[in-house]
Design an enzyme around this catalytic site. Structure first.
Site, PDB file in Angstrom:
ATOM      1  N   CYS A  95      56.398  30.091  47.731  1.00  0.00           N
ATOM      2  CA  CYS A  95      56.258  31.119  48.760  1.00  0.00           C
ATOM      3  C   CYS A  95      55.693  30.451  50.005  1.00  0.00           C
ATOM      4  O   CYS A  95      55.000  29.443  49.903  1.00  0.00           O
ATOM      5  CB  CYS A  95      55.301  32.175  48.210  1.00  0.00           C
ATOM      6  N   ARG A 152      51.460  30.361  44.437  1.00  0.00           N
ATOM      7  CA  ARG A 152      51.425  31.685  43.835  1.00  0.00           C
ATOM      8  C   ARG A 152      52.055  31.758  42.431  1.00  0.00           C
ATOM      9  O   ARG A 152      53.054  32.441  42.212  1.00  0.00           O
ATOM     10  CB  ARG A 152      52.084  32.709  44.771  1.00  0.00           C
ATOM     11  N   ARG A 174      58.970  43.899  56.672  1.00  0.00           N
ATOM     12  CA  ARG A 174      58.657  43.992  55.248  1.00  0.00           C
ATOM     13  C   ARG A 174      57.414  44.838  55.023  1.00  0.00           C
ATOM     14  O   ARG A 174      57.301  45.500  54.000  1.00  0.00           O
ATOM     15  CB  ARG A 174      58.388  42.594  54.674  1.00  0.00           C
ATOM     16  N   LYS A 186      51.583  49.635  51.690  1.00  0.00           N
ATOM     17  CA  LYS A 186      52.638  48.883  50.984  1.00  0.00           C
ATOM     18  C   LYS A 186      52.134  48.406  49.622  1.00  0.00           C
ATOM     19  O   LYS A 186      52.786  48.621  48.591  1.00  0.00           O
ATOM     20  CB  LYS A 186      53.063  47.669  51.830  1.00  0.00           C
ATOM     21  N   ASN A 187      50.994  47.751  49.622  1.00  0.00           N
ATOM     22  CA  ASN A 187      50.549  47.105  48.381  1.00  0.00           C
ATOM     23  C   ASN A 187      49.987  48.086  47.363  1.00  0.00           C
ATOM     24  O   ASN A 187      49.795  47.731  46.202  1.00  0.00           O
ATOM     25  CB  ASN A 187      49.536  46.002  48.693  1.00  0.00           C
ATOM     26  N   ASP A 239      44.692  39.022  53.927  1.00  0.00           N
ATOM     27  CA  ASP A 239      45.794  39.663  54.651  1.00  0.00           C
ATOM     28  C   ASP A 239      45.417  40.054  56.084  1.00  0.00           C
ATOM     29  O   ASP A 239      46.267  40.547  56.823  1.00  0.00           O
ATOM     30  CB  ASP A 239      46.270  40.917  53.892  1.00  0.00           C
TER      31      ASP A 239
HETATM   32  N1  EPU Z   1      46.999  33.242  41.055  1.00  0.00           N
HETATM   33  C1  EPU Z   1      47.151  32.340  40.036  1.00  0.00           C
HETATM   34  N2  EPU Z   1      47.801  32.747  38.900  1.00  0.00           N
HETATM   35  C2  EPU Z   1      48.284  33.990  38.754  1.00  0.00           C
HETATM   36  C3  EPU Z   1      48.138  34.917  39.798  1.00  0.00           C
HETATM   37  C4  EPU Z   1      47.470  34.519  40.945  1.00  0.00           C
HETATM   38  O1  EPU Z   1      46.715  31.194  40.152  1.00  0.00           O
HETATM   39  O2  EPU Z   1      48.873  34.288  37.701  1.00  0.00           O
HETATM   40  C5  EPU Z   1      46.297  32.843  42.289  1.00  0.00           C
HETATM   41  C6  EPU Z   1      47.181  32.912  43.524  1.00  0.00           C
HETATM   42  O3  EPU Z   1      47.983  31.778  43.690  1.00  0.00           O
HETATM   43  C7  EPU Z   1      46.148  33.091  44.624  1.00  0.00           C
HETATM   44  C8  EPU Z   1      45.079  33.943  43.944  1.00  0.00           C
HETATM   45  O4  EPU Z   1      45.278  33.788  42.547  1.00  0.00           O
HETATM   46  O5  EPU Z   1      45.619  31.857  44.972  1.00  0.00           O
HETATM   47  C9  EPU Z   1      45.104  35.422  44.277  1.00  0.00           C
HETATM   48  O6  EPU Z   1      46.442  35.910  44.193  1.00  0.00           O
HETATM   49  P1  EPU Z   1      46.808  37.387  43.735  1.00  0.00           P
HETATM   50  O7  EPU Z   1      47.497  37.323  42.425  1.00  0.00           O
HETATM   51  O8  EPU Z   1      45.617  38.268  43.845  1.00  0.00           O
HETATM   52  O9  EPU Z   1      47.873  37.793  44.841  1.00  0.00           O
HETATM   53  P2  EPU Z   1      49.121  38.704  44.592  1.00  0.00           P
HETATM   54  O10 EPU Z   1      48.778  39.727  43.586  1.00  0.00           O
HETATM   55  O11 EPU Z   1      50.319  37.882  44.386  1.00  0.00           O
HETATM   56  C10 EPU Z   1      48.443  40.510  46.367  1.00  0.00           C
HETATM   57  C11 EPU Z   1      49.070  41.103  47.587  1.00  0.00           C
HETATM   58  C12 EPU Z   1      49.092  40.070  48.708  1.00  0.00           C
HETATM   59  C13 EPU Z   1      47.656  39.668  48.991  1.00  0.00           C
HETATM   60  C14 EPU Z   1      46.996  39.136  47.709  1.00  0.00           C
HETATM   61  C15 EPU Z   1      45.537  38.789  47.878  1.00  0.00           C
HETATM   62  C16 EPU Z   1      50.603  42.734  46.661  1.00  0.00           C
HETATM   63  C17 EPU Z   1      51.998  43.158  46.406  1.00  0.00           C
HETATM   64  N3  EPU Z   1      50.428  41.546  47.265  1.00  0.00           N
HETATM   65  O12 EPU Z   1      49.256  39.397  46.020  1.00  0.00           O
HETATM   66  O13 EPU Z   1      49.653  40.697  49.847  1.00  0.00           O
HETATM   67  O14 EPU Z   1      47.600  38.669  49.970  1.00  0.00           O
HETATM   68  O15 EPU Z   1      47.108  40.122  46.662  1.00  0.00           O
HETATM   69  O16 EPU Z   1      44.815  39.908  48.282  1.00  0.00           O
HETATM   70  O17 EPU Z   1      49.675  43.472  46.365  1.00  0.00           O
HETATM   71  C18 EPU Z   1      50.798  40.781  51.890  1.00  0.00           C
HETATM   72  O18 EPU Z   1      50.794  42.018  51.799  1.00  0.00           O
HETATM   73  O19 EPU Z   1      51.143  40.190  52.962  1.00  0.00           O
HETATM   74  C19 EPU Z   1      50.398  39.970  50.744  1.00  0.00           C
HETATM   75  C20 EPU Z   1      50.713  38.689  50.626  1.00  0.00           C
END
Ligand code: EPU
Length: 429
Positions: A126, A131, A406, A22-23, A314
């Site tokens: 969320c 996030r 999802r 998915k990701n 995850d």
């Molecule tokens: N963060 C910030 N600012 C930003 C972006 C992130 O503070 O602009 C923080 C977040 O709040 C969090 C940390 O940085 O504390 C890491 O978040 P990240 O941005 O890496 O997460 P994401 O990109 O929103 C993806 C996956 C998630 C997975 C996380 C961590 C996708 C579509 N989603 O989310 O997947 O948990 O990386 O590995 O790739 C899931 O599949 O169930 C899922 C939640």
């Protein structure tokens, strides 16, 4: 709303095949926005999140077409998705779609890079944490985008993005992906530093290279991109889902038994495999996957979630479900999201002994879990309840299955194939 009913206590046996990730698929499909013409993606999992993204791209004017078919052999592509992004009349992501799937924010980078403007709803809060997307916005601003926040939307505009040096404050997966896509069409060289290193980022790098992007370092903490004037449509295969594979390994460890998880990407699962071995499982490579033989009762292990290559957030909930019946006490520390222990309250209802203090959960192993009616508010928490239900005595009913849908393709039929007594009940609460 559907629910899943599991009659626990039956060990798993046999083979199961992991679907596409998915990701990895979500950013790859968004990359189609970077080029005119028809992009094709293979092994795209059939999931609610992928359908949501399809609706979002259609809303913008892209032509999205699925060509489904069951996989008959390991080299065949189960699900193909075509996206023709030649004409994008509305470069915007409305609130109605973004609120159901935060990853919609991945359209921001490609849209502003190719069309010079994008209007994307802010995702809002969320279930697993705040996030924010400040790092995405900071990066795009560094590339010269003018960013305005108005009425709950981000409006980004730029004549043409210009290459720049971006140092992320923290590694962010979708933030890194958004910036890679934006920089691919920017003028000049972009260096992204302190990037997330998840395998899904490497997969996006390969997809972009296949489209003609000049990109190196994807999957490491420094990514260099030399922008090009134009990209061509993508033609790319989605990698197997490491989180689904890890969930299936946890399911086998919790339920007991001997399972071959085909297409489990061992190289992307090292931290999880190490923890499951520490818990007493035997895990060995076999063919294109991993064979797991469960211990009669897991041993306690301590774990701390971390960005890749650390233990993935995850999989935290699913491993915790195994640890509920371990010999001894385990310490589970969640460092990525501030609210990712939503499964704990539900596991307690199944007889687990867990205490949470801030980011740390102490799981004292109990001899047995009992089936109960449970539900969760996010995808991985729901998966952990299924894992626990496979171990528990009696019936476990997991509500709000739309969370599972999802991100897991046909989880219940995959588990049924391994001998689990699990069924979906349509339309119940
Ligand atoms: N963060 C910030 N600012 C930003 C972006 C992130 O503070 O602009 C923080 C977040 O709040 C969090 C940390 O940085 O504390 C890491 O978040 P990240 O941005 O890496 O997460 P994401 O990109 O929103 C993806 C996956 C998630 C997975 C996380 C961590 C996708 C579509 N989603 O989310 O997947 O948990 O990386 O590995 O790739 C899931 O599949 O169930 C899922 C939640």
């Amino acid at each position: 709303m559907d629910s899943i009913v599991i009659q626990g206590g039956k060990p798993l046996a046999g083979e199961v095949t992991v679907s596409g990730s998915k990701n990895a698929a979500l950013p790859m499909i968004c990359a189609a926005l970077l080029a005119p013409g028809r992009s094709s993606f293979y092994d795209v999992p059939d999931l609610a999140d992928i359908r949501t993204l399809g609706r979002l791209l259609s809303h913008m004017g892209a032509r999205v077409q699925r060509a489904d078919g069951a996989r008959r052999g390991p080299t065949e592509h189960a699900h193909t998705l075509h996206v023709d992004a030649s004409e994008i009349g509305r470069p915007e992501a409305p609130y109605e779609l973004v609120k159901t799937m935060r990853a919609s924010v991945l359209v921001l980078g490609p849209l502003v890079a190719r069309f010079g403007r994008a209007r994307v709803s802010l995702p809002g809060g969320c279930a697993i944490g705040a996030r924010p997307i400040d790092q995405h916005l900071k990066g795009l601003a560094a590339l010269g985008a003018n960013i305005e926040l108005a009425h709950g939307y981000v409006e980004a505009t730029a004549k043409r993005l210009k290459g720049a040096r971006v140092i992320f404050d923290l590694p962010t997966v979708t933030g890194t992906e958004n910036l890679m896509m934006a920089a691919a069409l920017a003028e000049g060289c972009t260096t992204l530093e302190n990037c997330a290193r998840e395998p899904e980022i490497e997969a996006l790098g390969r997809t972009l290279s296949g489209m003609g992007a000049e990109i190196s370092g994807a999957g490491t903490s420094v990514i260099t991109i030399i922008g090009v004037e134009q990209l061509q449509a993508a033609d790319a295969t989605v990698v197997p889902d490491r989180i689904e594979a890890g969930t299936l390994l946890c399911a086998a460890v919790a339920a007991g038994g001997d399972v071959l998880v085909r297409r489990a990407p061992a190289a992307h699962l090292e931290a999880a495999i190490a923890k499951l071995r520490e818990a007493g499982a035997s895990i060995s490579p076999e063919g294109d996957g991993l064979r797991v033989r469960a211990p009669s009762r897991p041993e306690a292990v301590d774990l701390i979630t971390a960005p890749f290559p650390g233990f993935p957030t995850d999989l935290q909930a699913q491993l915790m479900a195994c640890l509920c019946v371990a010999r001894g006490a385990s310490r589970v520390v969640e460092t990525i999201f501030e609210n990712r222990f939503m499964h704990v309250q539900e596991l307690l209802r199944m007889g687990a002994d867990i205490t949470v203090d801030g980011h740390t959960a102490v799981v004292r192993g109990v001899e047995r879990l009992e089936g109960a009616q449970v539900m969760a508010t996010d995808l991985r928490a729901s998966a952990s309840l299924v894992v626990a239900g496979l171990r528990a005595e009696g019936d476990t009913t997991v509500g709000r299955v739309y969370h599972l849908d999802r991100g897991y393709e046909s989880l219940e039929s995959k588990l049924t194939g391994l001998g689990a007594r699990i069924r979906r009940v349509r339309g119940s609460a």
